[in-house]
Design a protein around this motif. Structure first.
Motif, PDB file in Angstrom:
ATOM      1  N   ILE A  82       0.841  -1.187   0.000  1.00  0.00           N
ATOM      2  CA  ILE A  82       0.000   0.000   0.000  1.00  0.00           C
ATOM      3  C   ILE A  82       0.878   1.240   0.000  1.00  0.00           C
ATOM      4  CG2 ILE A  82      -0.171   0.086   2.515  1.00  0.00           C
ATOM      5  CD1 ILE A  82      -3.108   0.961   2.166  1.00  0.00           C
ATOM      6  N   ALA A  83       0.396   2.304  -0.596  1.00  0.00           N
ATOM      7  CA  ALA A  83       1.084   3.595  -0.628  1.00  0.00           C
ATOM      8  C   ALA A  83       0.096   4.679  -0.233  1.00  0.00           C
ATOM      9  CB  ALA A  83       1.674   3.863  -2.010  1.00  0.00           C
ATOM     10  N   SER A  84       0.577   5.900  -0.166  1.00  0.00           N
ATOM     11  CA  SER A  84      -0.287   7.002   0.234  1.00  0.00           C
ATOM     12  C   SER A  84       0.138   8.280  -0.451  1.00  0.00           C
ATOM     13  CB  SER A  84      -0.229   7.192   1.763  1.00  0.00           C
ATOM     14  OG  SER A  84      -0.963   8.333   2.152  1.00  0.00           O
ATOM     15  N   LYS A  85      -0.847   9.111  -0.778  1.00  0.00           N
ATOM     16  CA  LYS A  85      -0.580  10.451  -1.257  1.00  0.00           C
ATOM     17  C   LYS A  85      -0.327  11.368  -0.067  1.00  0.00           C
ATOM     18  CE  LYS A  85      -3.500  11.935  -4.336  1.00  0.00           C
ATOM     19  NZ  LYS A  85      -4.793  12.233  -5.002  1.00  0.00           N
ATOM     20  N   GLN A  86       0.260  12.527  -0.353  1.00  0.00           N
ATOM     21  CA  GLN A  86       0.345  13.542   0.684  1.00  0.00           C
ATOM     22  C   GLN A  86      -1.066  14.067   0.957  1.00  0.00           C
ATOM     23  OE1 GLN A  86       2.894  14.454   2.435  1.00  0.00           O
ATOM     24  NE2 GLN A  86       4.601  13.532   1.313  1.00  0.00           N
ATOM     25  N   LEU A  87      -1.399  14.207   2.224  1.00  0.00           N
ATOM     26  CA  LEU A  87      -2.722  14.707   2.589  1.00  0.00           C
ATOM     27  C   LEU A  87      -2.604  16.198   2.913  1.00  0.00           C
ATOM     28  CD1 LEU A  87      -3.168  11.628   2.830  1.00  0.00           C
ATOM     29  CD2 LEU A  87      -4.750  12.110   4.688  1.00  0.00           C
ATOM     30  N   PRO A  88      -3.003  17.066   1.988  1.00  0.00           N
ATOM     31  CA  PRO A  88      -2.796  18.505   2.200  1.00  0.00           C
ATOM     32  C   PRO A  88      -3.799  19.093   3.191  1.00  0.00           C
ATOM     33  CG  PRO A  88      -3.962  18.136   0.148  1.00  0.00           C
ATOM     34  CD  PRO A  88      -3.632  16.770   0.694  1.00  0.00           C
ATOM     35  N   ASP A  89      -3.409  20.220   3.749  1.00  0.00           N
ATOM     36  CA  ASP A  89      -4.281  21.023   4.611  1.00  0.00           C
ATOM     37  C   ASP A  89      -4.349  22.409   3.989  1.00  0.00           C
ATOM     38  OD1 ASP A  89      -5.646  22.373   6.597  1.00  0.00           O
ATOM     39  OD2 ASP A  89      -3.859  22.629   7.849  1.00  0.00           O
ATOM     40  N   TYR A  90      -5.382  22.644   3.189  1.00  0.00           N
ATOM     41  CA  TYR A  90      -5.475  23.906   2.465  1.00  0.00           C
ATOM     42  C   TYR A  90      -5.764  25.081   3.389  1.00  0.00           C
ATOM     43  CZ  TYR A  90      -5.603  20.892  -1.624  1.00  0.00           C
ATOM     44  OH  TYR A  90      -5.290  19.950  -2.574  1.00  0.00           O
ATOM     45  N   VAL A  94      -3.525  23.306  10.442  1.00  0.00           N
ATOM     46  CA  VAL A  94      -3.152  22.066  11.130  1.00  0.00           C
ATOM     47  C   VAL A  94      -1.815  21.580  10.566  1.00  0.00           C
ATOM     48  CG1 VAL A  94      -3.925  19.794  11.891  1.00  0.00           C
ATOM     49  CG2 VAL A  94      -5.609  21.527  11.279  1.00  0.00           C
ATOM     50  N   PRO A  95      -0.716  22.158  10.999  1.00  0.00           N
ATOM     51  CA  PRO A  95       0.596  21.736  10.486  1.00  0.00           C
ATOM     52  C   PRO A  95       1.019  20.406  11.105  1.00  0.00           C
ATOM     53  CG  PRO A  95       0.865  23.433  12.150  1.00  0.00           C
ATOM     54  CD  PRO A  95      -0.607  23.262  11.961  1.00  0.00           C
ATOM     55  N   ALA A  96       0.743  19.318  10.420  1.00  0.00           N
ATOM     56  CA  ALA A  96       1.043  17.987  10.947  1.00  0.00           C
ATOM     57  C   ALA A  96       1.462  17.074   9.810  1.00  0.00           C
ATOM     58  CB  ALA A  96      -0.168  17.402  11.678  1.00  0.00           C
ATOM     59  N   ALA A  97       2.298  16.081  10.118  1.00  0.00           N
ATOM     60  CA  ALA A  97       2.768  15.104   9.126  1.00  0.00           C
ATOM     61  C   ALA A  97       1.730  13.993   9.002  1.00  0.00           C
ATOM     62  CB  ALA A  97       4.127  14.549   9.541  1.00  0.00           C
ATOM     63  N   THR A  98       0.666  14.267   8.275  1.00  0.00           N
ATOM     64  CA  THR A  98      -0.452  13.322   8.197  1.00  0.00           C
ATOM     65  C   THR A  98      -0.052  12.009   7.532  1.00  0.00           C
ATOM     66  OG1 THR A  98      -1.811  15.295   7.883  1.00  0.00           O
ATOM     67  CG2 THR A  98      -2.895  13.180   7.631  1.00  0.00           C
ATOM     68  N   LYS A  99       0.781  12.076   6.502  1.00  0.00           N
ATOM     69  CA  LYS A  99       1.198  10.861   5.807  1.00  0.00           C
ATOM     70  C   LYS A  99       1.932   9.920   6.758  1.00  0.00           C
ATOM     71  CE  LYS A  99       4.077   9.310   1.931  1.00  0.00           C
ATOM     72  NZ  LYS A  99       4.958   9.752   0.822  1.00  0.00           N
ATOM     73  N   GLU A 100       2.790  10.464   7.606  1.00  0.00           N
ATOM     74  CA  GLU A 100       3.516   9.637   8.559  1.00  0.00           C
ATOM     75  C   GLU A 100       2.559   9.029   9.586  1.00  0.00           C
ATOM     76  OE1 GLU A 100       4.784  12.324   7.152  1.00  0.00           O
ATOM     77  OE2 GLU A 100       6.354  11.140   6.178  1.00  0.00           O
ATOM     78  N   MET A 101       1.491   9.747   9.931  1.00  0.00           N
ATOM     79  CA  MET A 101       0.489   9.183  10.832  1.00  0.00           C
ATOM     80  C   MET A 101      -0.196   7.985  10.181  1.00  0.00           C
ATOM     81  SD  MET A 101      -1.313  12.571  12.454  1.00  0.00           S
ATOM     82  CE  MET A 101      -0.376  13.794  13.401  1.00  0.00           C
ATOM     83  N   TYR A 152      -3.796   2.486  -2.504  1.00  0.00           N
ATOM     84  CA  TYR A 152      -3.220   3.734  -2.033  1.00  0.00           C
ATOM     85  C   TYR A 152      -4.282   4.526  -1.278  1.00  0.00           C
ATOM     86  CZ  TYR A 152      -5.495   6.309  -5.871  1.00  0.00           C
ATOM     87  OH  TYR A 152      -6.418   6.868  -6.731  1.00  0.00           O
ATOM     88  N   VAL A 153      -3.796   5.385  -0.381  1.00  0.00           N
ATOM     89  CA  VAL A 153      -4.669   6.205   0.449  1.00  0.00           C
ATOM     90  C   VAL A 153      -4.638   7.629  -0.071  1.00  0.00           C
ATOM     91  CG1 VAL A 153      -5.153   7.026   2.788  1.00  0.00           C
ATOM     92  CG2 VAL A 153      -4.209   4.731   2.440  1.00  0.00           C
ATOM     93  N   SER A 154      -5.813   8.220  -0.194  1.00  0.00           N
ATOM     94  CA  SER A 154      -5.938   9.598  -0.663  1.00  0.00           C
ATOM     95  C   SER A 154      -6.824  10.350   0.315  1.00  0.00           C
ATOM     96  CB  SER A 154      -6.558   9.642  -2.061  1.00  0.00           C
ATOM     97  OG  SER A 154      -6.748  10.973  -2.481  1.00  0.00           O
ATOM     98  N   MET A 195     -10.893  10.817   3.886  1.00  0.00           N
ATOM     99  CA  MET A 195      -9.899   9.917   3.305  1.00  0.00           C
ATOM    100  C   MET A 195     -10.603   8.864   2.465  1.00  0.00           C
ATOM    101  SD  MET A 195      -7.274   9.570   6.550  1.00  0.00           S
ATOM    102  CE  MET A 195      -6.326   8.290   5.764  1.00  0.00           C
ATOM    103  N   HIS A 196      -9.864   8.363   1.459  1.00  0.00           N
ATOM    104  CA  HIS A 196     -10.410   7.384   0.527  1.00  0.00           C
ATOM    105  C   HIS A 196      -9.363   6.331   0.227  1.00  0.00           C
ATOM    106  CE1 HIS A 196     -11.936  11.482  -0.288  1.00  0.00           C
ATOM    107  NE2 HIS A 196     -13.117  10.893  -0.273  1.00  0.00           N
ATOM    108  N   LEU A 197      -9.820   5.179  -0.223  1.00  0.00           N
ATOM    109  CA  LEU A 197      -8.934   4.089  -0.619  1.00  0.00           C
ATOM    110  C   LEU A 197      -9.061   3.898  -2.118  1.00  0.00           C
ATOM    111  CD1 LEU A 197      -7.067   2.285   1.075  1.00  0.00           C
ATOM    112  CD2 LEU A 197      -8.815   0.505   0.992  1.00  0.00           C
TER     113      LEU A 197
END
Length: 558
Positions: A82-90, A94-101, A152-154, A195-197
């Motif tokens: 499985i992989a993941s996209k970067q999850l932006p915060d427009y 909320v400055p957080a490393a969502t992908k690492e979470m 992948y996670v989006s 979030m979506h798969l």
């Protein structure tokens, strides 16, 4: 005249003070001697250290992730990339490393089940690091291959609505000599995550594989101001207290919840059972903290030690031990390692919370209650006469080994292995233990698989799947192929301590070679029991049938 003389004296004093100050400033042209500050500066390396021990980053659904791991294990799902996209915060709020979470959530759901492996590849040049650059070089030179993920996670932080509700109060008084003021404020902010798969092969989002949740974070403040005047002099005094719920911790909670939903829907398992745990109550951690503080040092120690006895980390006949006793510190360390918290060897709050969290239940009114204990440590052990018996605590999970065949086929439909077919096994212990595994072929020849030259350590943590062989390692040490037709077996033995020094020389033979003299699996188990005692050894045997290859069977039939 006396008054005038006093004024002249004051002027002389002022002139003298000014002259001294000028002389001092003139002396600043000479560099200070750094050696005079050596003793003062020597404290810097000590003062630079934190004064609070680090703790694991958790959310309300940390226990639910472990529940999902066991559920995926029971479903016997093959490992999925499985992989993941970067999850932006427009919103930029909320400055957080969502992908690492996301990666951490998937890892915690795969510790036992091996359900997911994350494909770590970054195409954003600004985010690439040394490993990424080396990967690109090796890929371009055909020296490595990347496996294509299946999923992948989006997603994104959908919105952050600040100050959805806000309340402010201020009042004050004014007088010739005293002014007072009081203020109070409260506010609430909503953070939403969607979030979506997706199917990586077609780059399409799978219908129904979605999660949309919101969480509320708030803050409050209270302040008191005093200002007074005495003659021509004024005095001001201000005191305040504030709190603000962290957006980072709130986002981790949303990510964990979303990943449980997405993985549960995709794997078609009853994931909602893992969301109904009492530990998901938002007040759980705060209530546990209140009980911890009310217990006092001795109460905390008694409760944690009772839990360790109940869960098998200390023998049932153990007398109350002082906090620095080696046996207690060893038990605490093993429990902390199994629980996934920072290993300290002391009964701090994270240890207290993990040791007692399964002895807390939810009342019908939504409040939390203790099961079989009180905040002050009132609990019955073998040497205590307090009112609440230890038997009233929930039964602990027994010390056991869980062995499974990991070849990708359902257990109910598992066919015999053909000669030469590779066999994949895994072994998991329910408590930190020393693990030894032995293989017996169809002719009864026995050899040790673990430990071996590549896997020399015997100590393994609880709920950590040990792969036999380690098929995810580039150098697994050995390959387990089905041999002659018949029944083959693997026996794993878990012990409470390292058994190698107490075993005879014949069991110290090199791994992956037939034991001399020949031993049966049952004889080997009895040797462990004789060396350590029956209560300090558990074992399990996994067997499978081997049949000739189809081509060989067809030729024989002809």
């Amino acid at each position: 005249m006396p008054v005038q003389g006093a004024r002249q004296a004051l002027r002389r004093c002022a002139l003298i003070a000014m002259a001294v100050a000028l002389a001092t400033l003139a002396g600043c042209a000479v560099p200070l001697d750094a050696r005079r500050d050596a003793e003062y500066q020597s404290r810097a390396s000590v003062m630079d250290r934190p004064v609070v021990r680090p703790v694991r980053s958790i959310s309300s659904f940390s226990e639910s992730l472990l529940c999902m791991d066991h559920m995926l294990r029971a479903a016997e799902l093959p490992t999925t990339l499985i992989a993941s996209k970067q999850l932006p915060d427009y919103s930029g709020k909320v400055p957080a490393a969502t992908k690492e979470m996301i990666i951490t959530s998937l890892s915690q759901m795969s510790r036992l089940s091996n359900a997911f492996r994350y494909v770590d590849y970054e195409v954003d040049i600004a985010r690439q690091d040394t490993v990424q650059n080396l990967t690109t070089i090796l890929l371009n030179n055909n020296q490595m291959q990347l496996q294509r993920p299946a999923l992948y996670v989006s997603g994104a932080v959908a919105f952050v609505d600040q100050g959805v509700i806000s309340n402010n109060l201020g009042l004050g008084t004014a007088a010739s000599r005293l002014d007072t003021g009081y203020s109070r404020s409260r506010n609430a902010t909503i953070i939403a995550l969607e979030m979506h798969l997706g199917d990586f092969r077609t780059r399409t989002l799978i219908p129904g594989m979605d999660s949309a949740n919101e969480v509320i974070v708030g803050g409050a403040g209270e302040g008191l101001d005093l200002a007074g005047r005495i003659g021509s002099y004024g005095v001001k005094f201000n005191v305040g207290r504030d709190y603000a719920l962290g957006t980072g911790g709130a986002l981790r909670t949303l990510v964990d919840l979303a990943m449980i939903e997405l993985v549960g829907k995709w794997a078609r398992v009853p994931y909602w059972q893992c969301l109904m745990l009492d530990q998901t109550n938002p007040n759980f951690q705060r209530q546990m903290q209140d009980w911890f503080e009310a217990s006092g040092a001795q109460g905390q120690l008694r409760l944690v030690q009772s839990s360790l006895v109940h869960q098998g980390y200390l023998p049932p006949e153990t007398q109350p031990l002082p906090i620095n006793h080696p046996q207690l510190r060893d038990a605490l360390s093993r429990f902390q390692a199994d629980a996934g918290i920072v290993v300290t060897g002391v009964p701090d709050f994270p240890t207290y919370e993990r040791a007692l969290r399964n002895f807390v239940a939810l009342n019908e009114d939504g409040s939390l209650q203790r099961i079989g204990w009180t905040s002050t440590g009132a609990i019955t052990t073998a040497h205590s006469d307090t009112a609440t018996p230890l038997a009233n605590w929930p039964a602990p999970r027994p010390w056991m080994i869980d062995m499974q065949i990991e070849n990708p086929q359902p257990a109910t439909e598992r066919a015999p292995f053909q000669q030469g077919e590779q066999v994949f096994l895994s072994a998991t212990v329910s408590r930190a233990s020393h693990l030894y595994c032995f293989f017996a072929d169809a002719k009864g020849v026995v050899m040790r698989l673990l430990p071996n030259g590549m896997q020399t350590q015997t100590l393994v943590s609880a709920n950590q799947a040990v792969r036999i062989p380690d098929w995810m390692s580039p150098n697994p040490g050995f390959i387990l192929d089905a041999g002659n037709p018949g029944v083959e077996s693997v026996m794993c033995v878990a012990t409470a301590e390292d058994a190698r020094p107490k075993l005879g020389g014949d069991l110290q033979e090199p791994a992956l070679a037939p034991l001399k003299p020949s031993r049966t699996l049952d004889e080997i188990r009895q040797r462990f029991v004789a060396a350590l005692g029956a209560d300090r050894v558990v074992s399990q045997i996994m067997q499978w049938t081997v049949v000739p290859r189809r081509s060989q069977a067809t030729s024989a039939a002809r």
